[in-house]
Design an enzyme around this catalytic site. Structure first.
Site, short mmCIF file in Angstrom:
data_model
loop_
_atom_site.label_atom_id
_atom_site.label_comp_id
_atom_site.label_asym_id
_atom_site.label_seq_id
_atom_site.Cartn_x
_atom_site.Cartn_y
_atom_site.Cartn_z
N GLU A 95 103.00 87.90 -37.71
CA GLU A 95 104.03 88.57 -36.90
C GLU A 95 104.74 87.58 -35.97
O GLU A 95 104.13 86.62 -35.49
CB GLU A 95 103.43 89.73 -36.11
CG GLU A 95 102.38 89.39 -35.09
CD GLU A 95 101.81 90.65 -34.43
OE1 GLU A 95 101.92 90.72 -33.19
OE2 GLU A 95 101.28 91.53 -35.13
N GLY A 131 84.67 99.76 -29.49
CA GLY A 131 84.81 99.49 -28.06
C GLY A 131 85.49 100.68 -27.40
O GLY A 131 85.48 101.80 -27.91
N ARG A 158 94.14 93.39 -35.15
CA ARG A 158 94.90 92.15 -35.33
C ARG A 158 95.18 91.97 -36.81
O ARG A 158 94.37 92.33 -37.67
CB ARG A 158 94.13 90.93 -34.79
CG ARG A 158 94.13 90.83 -33.27
CD ARG A 158 95.51 90.53 -32.72
NE ARG A 158 95.54 90.41 -31.27
CZ ARG A 158 95.79 91.42 -30.44
NH1 ARG A 158 96.00 92.64 -30.92
NH2 ARG A 158 95.81 91.23 -29.15
N HIS A 196 103.98 96.28 -33.44
CA HIS A 196 102.98 95.95 -32.42
C HIS A 196 103.29 96.66 -31.09
O HIS A 196 103.48 96.03 -30.05
CB HIS A 196 102.93 94.42 -32.19
CG HIS A 196 101.61 93.96 -31.64
ND1 HIS A 196 101.07 92.74 -31.95
CD2 HIS A 196 100.74 94.55 -30.79
CE1 HIS A 196 99.91 92.60 -31.32
NE2 HIS A 196 99.70 93.69 -30.61
#
Length: 344
Positions: A270, A158, A241, A288
């Site tokens: 997480e 993407g 992810r 993250h």
């Protein structure tokens, strides 16, 4: 008596000046300190709310919305939205939105930085130095892998994947990519990338970067079998992810020399990180933060605020939130917006 304004819930402290824009239209109930909301607390917060501005920390599904008949919109601050049960929200006529595009370049920057840190053993070297182990220079100390001239495999092509590919061109890397569908020739040319099957990409790449969206279909896509197809000298970077990687299998491959190194910014459980990963030196771990530049995080919150205002029928884009995840649910809110404009 004036009609009370719709209530909206803001789940975490964000940027006061941006969140303050909601107060022009709504009765805002904002969380003042970073909070780990329990499912019951989320249910209660949504009960009398028309809308909510939430982060990836808040998981919202059928149980949380069951007692919230007035809930019409959930604005997620993040490009990913696997914290939301979108089918349940759509069935209830609740619009969900996310914040794509505004974080593309910043996340691609970070993905490439994590790739470099992983390949060149940057965090391992810093720990070694801080521990006082640098007593004498050695020709073989902390030898890493080159990026220039190597083969990069990108899984998920993407906007962010394409951004990483463009950066790789500057390093003279050969770029392979795997995606649900092949990109147009013009985009492949712009990115300097060639399409490859998933197994072929794993086998050929010196470095693999995961940038694909999460779905149940790609849960543990990178498992023991996939890792076995990679070169033992290869590195793996995940900024997608956590659930896409089987972390137990990854830790085992790293510990036993079947994979050289890994860089992880996301984790399946997480904020908890598996102790097997924490114990390893050949893995770079970050919390993250791929989109964590000030300008980008402000842009994300600003877009989420725009989405919530519009989804609840206010502002210049009333009824037309910029980035809906489930546009089918807009039909339910459109009727409310039209009725409001007509003074019903």
């Amino acid at each position: 008596m004036a009609e009370s304004r719709p209530r909206v819930w803001v789940s975490q402290p964000l940027f006061d000046d941006l969140v303050g824009r909601l107060a022009v239209h709504f009765d805002v109930h904002a969380t003042d300190v970073v909070t780990e909301h329990s499912p019951a607390a989320i249910t209660e917060a949504l009960r009398d709310s028309a809308g909510a501005l939430v982060t990836l920390n808040e998981k919202i599904g059928a149980p949380q919305i069951a007692g919230a008949p007035g809930l019409r919109a959930i604005a997620n601050v993040g490009v990913g939205y696997n914290n939301l049960d979108v089918p349940a929200l759509t069935a209830a006529g609740i619009v969900a939105t996310n914040t794509p595009d505004v974080l593309t370049e910043t996340t691609a920057d970070f993905g490439f930085a994590l790739l470099m840190a992983t390949a060149r053993r940057i965090t391992e070297a810093e720990r070694w130095l801080r521990e006082g182990q640098w007593q004498q220079w050695s020709f073989s100390t902390l030898l890493g892998a080159d990026l220039h001239g190597s083969t990069l495999g990108i899984v998920g092509m993407g906007r962010i994947g394409q951004g990483i590919a463009r950066r790789a061109r500057g390093f003279g890397m050969r770029v392979l990519y795997h995606n649900r569908s092949r990109l147009p020739d013009t985009v492949e040319h712009e990115c300097g990338a060639s399409y490859a099957g998933f197994d072929d990409l794993l086998a050929q790449a010196d470095h693999v970067v995961l940038v694909l969206p999460y779905s149940p279909q790609v849960h543990h896509l990178v498992d023991a079998s996939a890792l076995a197809k990679m070169k033992s000298t290869a590195t793996l970077v995940n900024i997608a992810r956590g659930g896409i990687v089987d972390e137990v299998a990854l830790a085992d491959a790293l510990a036993n020399g079947r994979l050289a190194a890994a860089g992880l910014d996301v984790y399946e459980g997480e904020p908890a990180v598996r102790p097997e990963l924490l114990a390893l030196r050949n893995v770079v771990l970050t919390p993250h933060i791929a989109s964590a530049s000030l300008a980008t995080r402000r842009a994300m919150v600003s877009l989420a605020v725009d989405n919530l205002i519009a989804a609840l029928g206010e502002g210049p884009d009333a009824g037309r939130p910029p980035t809906p995840v489930n546009p089918d649910a807009l039909a339910a809110t459109a009727g409310i917006t039209i009725a409001k404009r007509q003074g019903a």
